[in-house]
Scaffold this motif. Sequence first.
Motif, PDB file in Angstrom:
ATOM      1  N   GLU A  52       0.861  -1.196   0.000  1.00  0.00           N
ATOM      2  CA  GLU A  52       0.000   0.000   0.000  1.00  0.00           C
ATOM      3  C   GLU A  52       0.885   1.229   0.000  1.00  0.00           C
ATOM      4  OE1 GLU A  52      -3.328   0.736   0.303  1.00  0.00           O
ATOM      5  OE2 GLU A  52      -4.246  -1.181   0.844  1.00  0.00           O
ATOM      6  N   VAL A  53       0.396   2.294  -0.602  1.00  0.00           N
ATOM      7  CA  VAL A  53       1.004   3.618  -0.476  1.00  0.00           C
ATOM      8  C   VAL A  53      -0.123   4.556  -0.065  1.00  0.00           C
ATOM      9  CG1 VAL A  53       2.135   5.535  -1.667  1.00  0.00           C
ATOM     10  CG2 VAL A  53       2.797   3.182  -2.198  1.00  0.00           C
ATOM     11  N   PHE A  54       0.120   5.329   0.981  1.00  0.00           N
ATOM     12  CA  PHE A  54      -0.897   6.258   1.460  1.00  0.00           C
ATOM     13  C   PHE A  54      -0.211   7.488   2.039  1.00  0.00           C
ATOM     14  CE2 PHE A  54       0.061   3.119   4.679  1.00  0.00           C
ATOM     15  CZ  PHE A  54       0.187   3.843   5.860  1.00  0.00           C
ATOM     16  N   GLU A  55      -0.993   8.517   2.294  1.00  0.00           N
ATOM     17  CA  GLU A  55      -0.445   9.770   2.810  1.00  0.00           C
ATOM     18  C   GLU A  55      -1.098  10.099   4.146  1.00  0.00           C
ATOM     19  OE1 GLU A  55      -0.248  14.373   1.405  1.00  0.00           O
ATOM     20  OE2 GLU A  55       0.232  12.831  -0.089  1.00  0.00           O
ATOM     21  N   VAL A  56      -0.276  10.566   5.066  1.00  0.00           N
ATOM     22  CA  VAL A  56      -0.746  11.016   6.371  1.00  0.00           C
ATOM     23  C   VAL A  56      -0.115  12.373   6.646  1.00  0.00           C
ATOM     24  CG1 VAL A  56      -0.770  10.581   8.860  1.00  0.00           C
ATOM     25  CG2 VAL A  56      -0.986   8.660   7.253  1.00  0.00           C
ATOM     26  N   ALA A  57      -0.947  13.388   6.745  1.00  0.00           N
ATOM     27  CA  ALA A  57      -0.483  14.739   7.110  1.00  0.00           C
ATOM     28  C   ALA A  57       0.730  15.189   6.293  1.00  0.00           C
ATOM     29  CB  ALA A  57      -0.191  14.818   8.604  1.00  0.00           C
ATOM     30  N   GLY A  58       0.711  14.901   4.995  1.00  0.00           N
ATOM     31  CA  GLY A  58       1.782  15.355   4.117  1.00  0.00           C
ATOM     32  C   GLY A  58       2.965  14.411   3.989  1.00  0.00           C
ATOM     33  N   GLN A  59       2.945  13.295   4.682  1.00  0.00           N
ATOM     34  CA  GLN A  59       4.020  12.294   4.578  1.00  0.00           C
ATOM     35  C   GLN A  59       3.521  11.106   3.757  1.00  0.00           C
ATOM     36  OE1 GLN A  59       7.407  12.150   6.484  1.00  0.00           O
ATOM     37  NE2 GLN A  59       6.886  14.213   5.865  1.00  0.00           N
ATOM     38  N   ARG A  60       4.277  10.744   2.723  1.00  0.00           N
ATOM     39  CA  ARG A  60       3.923   9.584   1.885  1.00  0.00           C
ATOM     40  C   ARG A  60       4.556   8.336   2.488  1.00  0.00           C
ATOM     41  NH1 ARG A  60       1.878   9.308  -2.910  1.00  0.00           N
ATOM     42  NH2 ARG A  60       3.501   7.993  -3.805  1.00  0.00           N
ATOM     43  N   ILE A  61       3.712   7.329   2.706  1.00  0.00           N
ATOM     44  CA  ILE A  61       4.123   6.122   3.426  1.00  0.00           C
ATOM     45  C   ILE A  61       3.883   4.898   2.550  1.00  0.00           C
ATOM     46  CG2 ILE A  61       3.709   4.690   5.465  1.00  0.00           C
ATOM     47  CD1 ILE A  61       2.725   7.334   6.832  1.00  0.00           C
ATOM     48  N   GLY A  62       4.892   4.042   2.464  1.00  0.00           N
ATOM     49  CA  GLY A  62       4.758   2.754   1.799  1.00  0.00           C
ATOM     50  C   GLY A  62       4.684   1.670   2.854  1.00  0.00           C
ATOM     51  N   LEU A  63       3.802   0.704   2.641  1.00  0.00           N
ATOM     52  CA  LEU A  63       3.596  -0.382   3.590  1.00  0.00           C
ATOM     53  C   LEU A  63       3.703  -1.716   2.852  1.00  0.00           C
ATOM     54  CD1 LEU A  63       2.631  -1.468   6.385  1.00  0.00           C
ATOM     55  CD2 LEU A  63       0.285  -1.083   5.575  1.00  0.00           C
ATOM     56  N   VAL A  64       4.569  -2.582   3.335  1.00  0.00           N
ATOM     57  CA  VAL A  64       4.770  -3.904   2.733  1.00  0.00           C
ATOM     58  C   VAL A  64       5.240  -4.846   3.839  1.00  0.00           C
ATOM     59  CG1 VAL A  64       7.191  -3.475   2.077  1.00  0.00           C
ATOM     60  CG2 VAL A  64       5.824  -5.108   0.753  1.00  0.00           C
ATOM     61  N   HIS A  65       4.956  -6.126   3.691  1.00  0.00           N
ATOM     62  CA  HIS A  65       5.405  -7.080   4.713  1.00  0.00           C
ATOM     63  C   HIS A  65       6.905  -7.340   4.610  1.00  0.00           C
ATOM     64  CE1 HIS A  65       5.253 -10.230   7.640  1.00  0.00           C
ATOM     65  NE2 HIS A  65       5.768 -11.104   6.788  1.00  0.00           N
ATOM     66  N   GLY A  66       7.359  -7.679   3.430  1.00  0.00           N
ATOM     67  CA  GLY A  66       8.760  -8.056   3.233  1.00  0.00           C
ATOM     68  C   GLY A  66       8.892  -9.559   3.053  1.00  0.00           C
ATOM     69  N   ARG A  76      15.476  -4.763  -0.198  1.00  0.00           N
ATOM     70  CA  ARG A  76      14.385  -5.435  -0.914  1.00  0.00           C
ATOM     71  C   ARG A  76      13.086  -4.646  -0.823  1.00  0.00           C
ATOM     72  NH1 ARG A  76      16.880  -9.707   1.546  1.00  0.00           N
ATOM     73  NH2 ARG A  76      15.234 -10.003   3.100  1.00  0.00           N
ATOM     74  N   VAL A  77      12.710  -4.195   0.378  1.00  0.00           N
ATOM     75  CA  VAL A  77      11.447  -3.455   0.496  1.00  0.00           C
ATOM     76  C   VAL A  77      11.562  -2.081  -0.155  1.00  0.00           C
ATOM     77  CG1 VAL A  77      10.682  -4.754   2.523  1.00  0.00           C
ATOM     78  CG2 VAL A  77      11.861  -2.569   2.850  1.00  0.00           C
ATOM     79  N   GLY A  78      12.745  -1.502  -0.144  1.00  0.00           N
ATOM     80  CA  GLY A  78      12.945  -0.209  -0.811  1.00  0.00           C
ATOM     81  C   GLY A  78      12.710  -0.305  -2.303  1.00  0.00           C
ATOM     82  N   LYS A  79      13.115  -1.408  -2.911  1.00  0.00           N
ATOM     83  CA  LYS A  79      12.923  -1.589  -4.358  1.00  0.00           C
ATOM     84  C   LYS A  79      11.453  -1.671  -4.738  1.00  0.00           C
ATOM     85  CE  LYS A  79      17.368  -3.538  -5.565  1.00  0.00           C
ATOM     86  NZ  LYS A  79      18.118  -4.677  -6.064  1.00  0.00           N
ATOM     87  N   VAL A  80      10.619  -2.158  -3.826  1.00  0.00           N
ATOM     88  CA  VAL A  80       9.178  -2.220  -4.095  1.00  0.00           C
ATOM     89  C   VAL A  80       8.626  -0.828  -4.394  1.00  0.00           C
ATOM     90  CG1 VAL A  80       6.915  -2.722  -3.054  1.00  0.00           C
ATOM     91  CG2 VAL A  80       8.829  -4.296  -2.695  1.00  0.00           C
ATOM     92  N   PHE A  81       9.184   0.160  -3.712  1.00  0.00           N
ATOM     93  CA  PHE A  81       8.661   1.520  -3.791  1.00  0.00           C
ATOM     94  C   PHE A  81       9.608   2.503  -4.471  1.00  0.00           C
ATOM     95  CE2 PHE A  81       6.881  -0.373   0.155  1.00  0.00           C
ATOM     96  CZ  PHE A  81       5.548  -0.384  -0.219  1.00  0.00           C
ATOM     97  N   GLU A  82      10.583   2.025  -5.241  1.00  0.00           N
ATOM     98  CA  GLU A  82      11.626   2.900  -5.765  1.00  0.00           C
ATOM     99  C   GLU A  82      11.102   4.031  -6.644  1.00  0.00           C
ATOM    100  OE1 GLU A  82      14.583   0.521  -7.610  1.00  0.00           O
ATOM    101  OE2 GLU A  82      13.215  -0.386  -9.021  1.00  0.00           O
ATOM    102  N   SER A  83       9.938   3.889  -7.240  1.00  0.00           N
ATOM    103  CA  SER A  83       9.396   4.970  -8.068  1.00  0.00           C
ATOM    104  C   SER A  83       8.297   5.755  -7.353  1.00  0.00           C
ATOM    105  CB  SER A  83       8.860   4.409  -9.388  1.00  0.00           C
ATOM    106  OG  SER A  83       7.768   3.551  -9.134  1.00  0.00           O
ATOM    107  N   ALA A  84       8.103   5.514  -6.068  1.00  0.00           N
ATOM    108  CA  ALA A  84       6.961   6.108  -5.359  1.00  0.00           C
ATOM    109  C   ALA A  84       7.271   7.404  -4.618  1.00  0.00           C
ATOM    110  CB  ALA A  84       6.370   5.093  -4.386  1.00  0.00           C
ATOM    111  N   SER A  85       8.525   7.803  -4.476  1.00  0.00           N
ATOM    112  CA  SER A  85       8.897   9.023  -3.762  1.00  0.00           C
ATOM    113  C   SER A  85       8.253   9.079  -2.370  1.00  0.00           C
ATOM    114  CB  SER A  85       8.503  10.255  -4.590  1.00  0.00           C
ATOM    115  OG  SER A  85       8.955  11.427  -3.955  1.00  0.00           O
ATOM    116  N   LEU A  86       8.762   8.223  -1.474  1.00  0.00           N
ATOM    117  CA  LEU A  86       8.192   8.089  -0.139  1.00  0.00           C
ATOM    118  C   LEU A  86       9.018   8.793   0.923  1.00  0.00           C
ATOM    119  CD1 LEU A  86       7.277   4.293  -0.217  1.00  0.00           C
ATOM    120  CD2 LEU A  86       5.784   6.244  -0.671  1.00  0.00           C
ATOM    121  N   ASP A  87       8.363   9.050   2.045  1.00  0.00           N
ATOM    122  CA  ASP A  87       9.031   9.583   3.231  1.00  0.00           C
ATOM    123  C   ASP A  87       9.299   8.484   4.252  1.00  0.00           C
ATOM    124  OD1 ASP A  87       8.879  12.486   2.525  1.00  0.00           O
ATOM    125  OD2 ASP A  87       6.728  12.023   2.534  1.00  0.00           O
TER     126      ASP A  87
END
Length: 143
Positions: A52-66, A76-87
């Motif tokens: 999942e990718v979601f936003e909370v109060a201006g922070q973009r958050i990626g959520l994955v089990h691993g 490994r988990v960073g690669k899941v979201f490499e194009s998502a520009s997360l905080d």
Amino acid sequence: MISALKEASLIVHAGDICEYWVVEELRSFAPIFAVQGNMDRADVKAKLKKEEVFEVAGQRIGLVHGWGPPWGIEERVGKVFESASLDVIIFGHTHQPLKKMIGDVLYFNPGSPTDTVFAPYFSYGVIDIADGMIQRAEIVRFE
């Protein structure tokens, strides 16, 4: 831990929920984002996404089990979201509590509130976000 749930404005679960009634129970405290883990039953996996990718109060958050061994899991988990520009990237799988900045991204594994085999202690995580900034990110250890 129940007192922390009562104070939460959002609950995030990084998988290994095992049975779906746990999601419903957590939802009785606050809205929830949850992803499937490798220990979850088939009915749980059918209801939850892998990430999942979601936003909370201006922070973009990626959520994955691993997955895989503990070493290298951040990569490994960073690669899941490499194009998502997360905080923040929140993950689980290892049950090992972790709070680590890699570049501008907070990698956060809250550990496990129930594991007595792989986790070094019972824990959960708290992240406070306000005004577009992380105010606090803490691993809470409990008995």
